[in-house]
Design an enzyme around this catalytic site. Structure first.
Site, short mmCIF file in Angstrom:
data_model
loop_
_atom_site.label_atom_id
_atom_site.label_comp_id
_atom_site.label_asym_id
_atom_site.label_seq_id
_atom_site.Cartn_x
_atom_site.Cartn_y
_atom_site.Cartn_z
N TYR A 57 1.23 -1.44 -0.19
CA TYR A 57 -0.25 0.08 0.13
C TYR A 57 0.99 1.14 0.27
O TYR A 57 1.84 0.82 0.52
CB TYR A 57 -1.01 0.21 1.37
CG TYR A 57 -2.54 0.05 0.35
CD1 TYR A 57 -2.85 0.44 0.02
CD2 TYR A 57 -2.73 -1.64 1.62
CE1 TYR A 57 -4.32 -0.02 -0.42
CE2 TYR A 57 -4.62 -1.81 1.05
CZ TYR A 57 -4.77 -0.97 -0.09
OH TYR A 57 -6.42 -1.58 0.25
N GLU A 59 -0.93 4.67 -0.71
CA GLU A 59 -1.38 5.83 0.13
C GLU A 59 -0.36 7.27 0.08
O GLU A 59 0.16 7.55 1.09
CB GLU A 59 -2.69 6.50 0.59
CG GLU A 59 -4.22 5.34 0.42
CD GLU A 59 -3.90 4.33 1.36
OE1 GLU A 59 -3.25 3.47 1.72
OE2 GLU A 59 -5.34 4.23 0.88
N ASP A 236 -6.54 14.87 -24.11
CA ASP A 236 -6.85 13.65 -23.82
C ASP A 236 -6.09 12.62 -24.73
O ASP A 236 -6.63 12.56 -26.13
CB ASP A 236 -8.51 12.99 -23.79
CG ASP A 236 -8.42 11.52 -23.45
OD1 ASP A 236 -7.57 11.52 -23.63
OD2 ASP A 236 -9.22 11.06 -23.21
N THR A 262 -4.11 7.44 -21.25
CA THR A 262 -3.83 5.94 -20.67
C THR A 262 -2.66 5.29 -21.35
O THR A 262 -2.46 5.62 -21.95
CB THR A 262 -5.02 4.79 -21.18
OG1 THR A 262 -5.42 4.90 -23.05
CG2 THR A 262 -6.28 5.53 -20.80
N LYS A 265 -2.86 1.52 -24.92
CA LYS A 265 -3.42 1.76 -25.76
C LYS A 265 -1.88 1.83 -26.58
O LYS A 265 -1.09 0.65 -26.78
CB LYS A 265 -4.32 3.10 -26.53
CG LYS A 265 -5.36 2.35 -25.70
CD LYS A 265 -6.52 3.79 -25.27
CE LYS A 265 -7.72 3.32 -25.04
NZ LYS A 265 -8.18 3.81 -23.83
N ARG A 271 -2.02 -1.05 -18.01
CA ARG A 271 -3.33 -0.71 -18.12
C ARG A 271 -3.50 0.15 -17.13
O ARG A 271 -4.23 -0.10 -15.65
CB ARG A 271 -4.65 -1.61 -17.95
CG ARG A 271 -4.53 -2.95 -19.11
CD ARG A 271 -5.92 -3.66 -18.93
NE ARG A 271 -6.70 -2.95 -19.47
CZ ARG A 271 -7.55 -2.36 -20.63
NH1 ARG A 271 -6.57 -3.53 -21.64
NH2 ARG A 271 -8.31 -2.03 -21.68
N1 DSN Z 1 -12.60 1.52 -24.54
C1 DSN Z 1 -11.82 2.58 -24.88
C2 DSN Z 1 -11.44 2.75 -27.16
O1 DSN Z 1 -11.86 1.63 -27.54
O2 DSN Z 1 -11.69 3.79 -27.26
C3 DSN Z 1 -11.62 3.36 -24.53
O3 DSN Z 1 -11.98 4.09 -23.30
#
Ligand code: DSN
Length: 595
Positions: A57, A59, A236, A262, A265, A271
């Site tokens: 942990y 925090e 974003d 994120t 991707k 993730r």
């Molecule tokens: N689920 C993602 C996508 O496929 O674009 C975005 O959160």
């Protein structure tokens, strides 16, 4: 051993889960994954994620003095541990001396990767704790806008995201959301329209960055629009961060007030998500909004994976990969267009391509829709997702497909392969005969395609799968539940030499066979001579039918067995044309077809 530690590999402790993971791994490598938001995370990143950092942990945050330290300073263990013992940090638990280092390392590497020209990494504030992109964006809302403030984002049906103000997301019901849209004719962002809307609506925050709009926005124009109304600009770049890191997509850091992305991707990491700002005051607000505002303990193991991810993002190999991802997307888009299909928004300069299914097939006024098209492509080994596009009225009934090139590019496929994929998509989907099925509330859009086109596509995608790189050796030949399995095997996993009678089983076996044999199967004696009906109910193969424990065995000539088994499997799956005169005919199922 005189303790309670569980030793042993997963395969020993839990063979069931171990096998399931193996199947999933094989699926990922025996199909062409074209989900735009996915990638194949390197084993080194996964190893860091699976590390003992999982156990703790933490925090809070590392000591503020660690901000701006170089990698060598962060990894100077003697100095760091001496400092930690004397000064502690900003966390609630002890036992975090190495956690502080891994988090500071991830932050430093992230700052180096996204440092724009004219700035130094010390000027970037990087929060690596958000557990997901949606949480990162919710935290940014918390930090930047008040309940009731106006936020301006791209219409979700045109390519925006759930966390950009969907009415069912926290970002959509605490603020007042106004949407800009793509231009109706060009399907492109229209900065004059966006400017006008901003003047009218006076947003406090504008979001640029999309999940299904395939062109890079002009962040400088967005910043000018935001400045003209005193709004914050949030970039974003969840989908395109890897491309931005590699310089094949504009880096908004230093242009936007805040950038979020994120990490799983195009970044090809764990993730999770990252928030970057160059404003120290905003950084403090964002840190507080992430923890304790929205989250408790961070996933330190993921932060370890992010540190590795950022190291990889600095390599020439990563840059070359991202460049090829972009070239492959253009090749895919061009290939689809060359087949006469309509690429939405006119093309791409990112990793994604949107295909309007309505342009591919219509039958009796019913268009091909995204959901059924994605199911059919999954059957031939292309994994993609249905998507809304401009013109769609509701998110539950998208008329398009979204393809992404990260994964197939990682596996070494190039422009020619993208053209082949485009040809195969056109080949199979152009044979589609869309129709509707009544449902309780309205109708469901579905379609059936030509069996020969389906099987030809299975073979062509199988050839690409065989050519694509893989880092995992299957323990057996191919993956039993993918038709082509890179080796041409028939469904059910049987090879041709040892082919047995085809077994059809499951609760619907008798009713299924009754349609396919054109006679009531349950009324037949064992050993009865039957005819398997092919397309348009023409005889496909003579057979004898026998009852077996869990269904029926169809004894067919050995050389015909794979083809007949594939046909039966396809009929059970539900997307091949059985009878052209009655395309929507109900064929009971599903059944399990074994060979
Ligand atoms: N689920 C993602 C996508 O496929 O674009 C975005 O959160």
């Amino acid at each position: 051993m005189n303790d309670f530690l569980i030793r042993g590999a997963l395969a020993d402790v839990d063979p069931g889960v171990a096998e399931l993971i193996q199947h999933e791994h094989a699926r990922q490598l025996d199909k062409l994954i074209m989900i735009a938001s996915e990638s194949y995370v390197p084993a080194a990143v996964r190893e860091a994620e699976g590390s003992v950092f999982q156990n703790i942990y933490a925090e809070g945050y590392p000591h503020a003095d660690m901000h701006g330290m170089s990698e060598a300073e962060i990894l100077d263990y003697e100095s760091q541990l001496a400092f930690y013992r004397r000064n502690g940090d900003r966390r609630y638990y002890k036992g975090v001396e190495y956690c502080n280092l891994i988090e500071a390392l991830a932050q430093r590497r992230g700052a180096e990767v996204f440092c724009p020209p004219g700035m130094t990494p010390e000027q970037l504030f990087v929060n690596v704790q958000p557990l997901s992109g949606a949480v990162a964006n919710a935290a940014i809302y918390e930090a930047l806008v008040q309940p009731g403030d106006t936020v301006m984002t791209l219409d979700l049906l045109h390519g925006g995201h759930l966390s950009h103000g969907s009415p069912v997301n926290v970002t959509g019901y605490r603020q007042r959301i106004v949407h800009y849209r793509v231009n109706e004719e060009t399907e492109l962002l229209d900065y004059e329209e966006i400017y006008e809307l901003a003047q009218r609506e006076k947003p406090k925050m504008i979001i640029a960055g999309y999940t299904s709009y395939p062109w890079a926005p002009d962040f400088h124009k967005f910043r000018a629009i935001a400045d003209s109304v005193g709004a914050y600009l949030l970039a974003d770049i969840a989908h395109t961060a890897g491309m931005a890191a590699a310089g094949v997509y504009p880096n908004p850091v230093g242009v936007a007030h805040v950038t979020s992305f994120t990490t799983h991707k195009t970044m090809m990491g764990p993730r999770g998500a990252v928030i970057i700002t160059t404003d120290p005051e905003l950084a403090k607000r964002i840190d507080r909004a992430v923890f304790p505002g929205l989250q408790g303990g961070p996933n330190v193991n993921k932060i370890a994976g992010m540190a590795v991810m950022f190291k990889l993002a600095k390599t020439l190999q990563f840059k070359a990969l991202q460049q090829q991802i972009a070239r492959n997307a253009v090749a895919l888009s061009d290939g689809l267009k060359a087949n006469g299909l309509r690429v939405v928004h006119g093309g791409t300069n990112t990793h994604m391509v949107l295909l309007d299914c309505k342009s591919i097939a219509q039958h009796d006024g019913v268009p091909l829709m995204g959901n059924v098209a994605s199911r059919i492509l999954d059957l031939i080994g292309i994994v993609c997702n249905r998507n809304t596009i401009p013109g769609d009225k509701d998110a539950g009934r998208p008329s398009a497909l979204r393809f992404g090139t990260p994964w197939v590019t990682q596996r070494g496929l190039k422009e020619d392969d993208m053209r082949e994929i485009a040809d195969v998509i056109a080949r199979v989907l152009k044979t589609a005969r869309p129709h509707t099925i009544p449902t309780k509330k309205s109708v469901a859009y579905t379609a059936r395609v030509d069996f020969d086109a389906l099987m030809e596509s299975v073979a062509r995608i199988g050839a690409l799968v065989a050519k694509a790189g893989r880092d995992f050796d299957l323990p057996r030949e191919g993956y039993p539940f993918v038709w082509h399995a890179a080796n041409g095997q028939a469904p059910g996993g049987g090879d041709r030499e040892s082919a047995k009678p085809i077994t059809v089983c499951g609760a619907q076996a008798a009713t299924f066979l009754s349609v396919v044999l054109g006679t009531d199967a349950s009324a037949l004696d064992d050993g009865a001579k039957v005819t398997v009906l092919g397309r348009n109910r023409a005889p496909l193969c003579a057979a004898t039918l026998t009852r077996v424990d869990d269904g029926y065995a169809l004894n067919v000539p050995m050389d015909k067995a794979p083809h007949v088994a594939q046909w039966l499997r396809a009929l059970s799956d539900g997307y091949v044309i059985f009878d052209e005169a009655d395309v929507g005919i109900h064929i009971p199922g599903p059944v399990i077809v074994r060979l």
